[in-house]
Design an enzyme around this catalytic site. Structure first.
Site, mmCIF file in Angstrom:
data_model
loop_
_atom_site.group_PDB
_atom_site.id
_atom_site.type_symbol
_atom_site.label_atom_id
_atom_site.label_comp_id
_atom_site.label_asym_id
_atom_site.label_seq_id
_atom_site.Cartn_x
_atom_site.Cartn_y
_atom_site.Cartn_z
ATOM 1 N N ASP A 1 3.440 103.819 -35.381
ATOM 2 C CA ASP A 1 3.276 105.108 -35.445
ATOM 3 C C ASP A 1 1.659 104.610 -35.482
ATOM 4 O O ASP A 1 0.877 106.198 -35.863
ATOM 5 C CB ASP A 1 3.321 105.291 -37.007
ATOM 6 C CG ASP A 1 2.968 104.298 -37.862
ATOM 7 O OD1 ASP A 1 2.962 103.082 -38.277
ATOM 8 O OD2 ASP A 1 2.457 105.197 -39.044
ATOM 9 N N ASP B 1 5.899 100.402 -42.610
ATOM 10 C CA ASP B 1 5.136 102.082 -42.992
ATOM 11 C C ASP B 1 4.644 103.103 -42.653
ATOM 12 O O ASP B 1 4.326 102.803 -40.321
ATOM 13 C CB ASP B 1 4.102 101.213 -43.455
ATOM 14 C CG ASP B 1 3.852 100.607 -44.768
ATOM 15 O OD1 ASP B 1 4.690 100.469 -45.757
ATOM 16 O OD2 ASP B 1 3.545 99.021 -44.457
ATOM 17 N N ASP C 1 8.164 99.124 -36.813
ATOM 18 C CA ASP C 1 6.980 98.949 -38.097
ATOM 19 C C ASP C 1 7.687 99.251 -39.445
ATOM 20 O O ASP C 1 8.203 100.408 -38.888
ATOM 21 C CB ASP C 1 5.622 99.424 -37.439
ATOM 22 C CG ASP C 1 4.485 99.693 -37.984
ATOM 23 O OD1 ASP C 1 4.419 98.599 -38.918
ATOM 24 O OD2 ASP C 1 3.774 101.240 -39.252
#
Length: 224
Positions: A166, A12, A10
């Site tokens: 996250d 961000d 990922d």
């Protein structure tokens, strides 16, 4: 001989420490358009979503309907903040320099935002054209679409993919795609329940820094 693994990152909150800045941008833009009360706690519930889904979620949580004609304002404000303040997550540059084998980015953000984020943090060189956005598929996270799309484009079997995420939405999408999911809690937006929520979403492993990720991958025979 073991098959090689594809590492799917990922962007961000994993590669770049962007979530606090992105939340600030949403707060500023909503306030600019006369809609108060869109604070960090609201945005935190949208981490991992693409922009159109975030706007829908904010309306559900606050009643504020962001004007469609002003959608571009969100990226304009975000880009200003990113250009001035965005940093890579601690230790990721060293991690990527050591990482062997295939890797790509699969993010809910737009291609422009991903490329800008990687450029200003010096991470673009580690991924080349292996950049995939939820704008390229029908459904955003927590649907598995973006991960399956990335695997197909990279020529990898989903079973041979490891996703580092996250957000619970991202973890759910990775699991739904049949991939191993590692939860990462080393970004500036982490919170006390973060690890537990990632585990509840299906993360096989939770890591708070990139040295820990490296050690965990080594246990699976992936040099990092």
């Amino acid at each position: 001989m073991a098959r090689s693994k594809l590492i799917i990152f990922d962007c961000d909150g994993v590669l770049v420490d962007s979530e606090p800045l992105a939340a600030k941008a949403y707060e500023r833009v909503y306030e600019k358009h006369g809609m108060s009360g869109v604070h960090g706690g609201i945005i935190a519930q949208c981490v991992g979503m693409k922009q159109s889904d975030i706007i829908v979620r904010i309306k559900e949580l606050t009643g504020h309907q962001f004007p469609a004609a002003a959608d571009g304002d969100i990226w304009t404000e975000t880009k200003i903040l990113f250009s001035e303040e965005l940093k890579p997550t601690p230790g990721i540059t060293t991690f990527l320099k050591a990482l062997k084998g295939d890797r790509c980015v699969a993010s809910s953000s737009s291609v422009e935002r991903i490329n800008h984020s990687l450029a200003v943090t010096g991470l673009a060189e580690f991924f080349g054209d292996a950049i995939y956005s939820s704008s390229m598929v029908k459904n955003g996270k927590p649907a598995p679409d973006i991960f399956l799309f990335a695997a197909e484009k990279m020529g990898a079997d989903p079973a041979d993919c490891v996703v580092i995420e996250d957000s619970p939405f991202g973890i759910q999408g990775a699991v739904a795609a049949g991939m191993m999911a590692i939860g990462y809690t080393g970004g500036g937006h982490t919170y006390p329940e973060h690890a537990a929520r990632l585990a509840a979403a299906g993360a096989s492993i939770i890591c708070s820094d990139w040295q820990e990720v490296s050690l965990q991958l080594a246990e699976f025979g992936i040099p990092a």
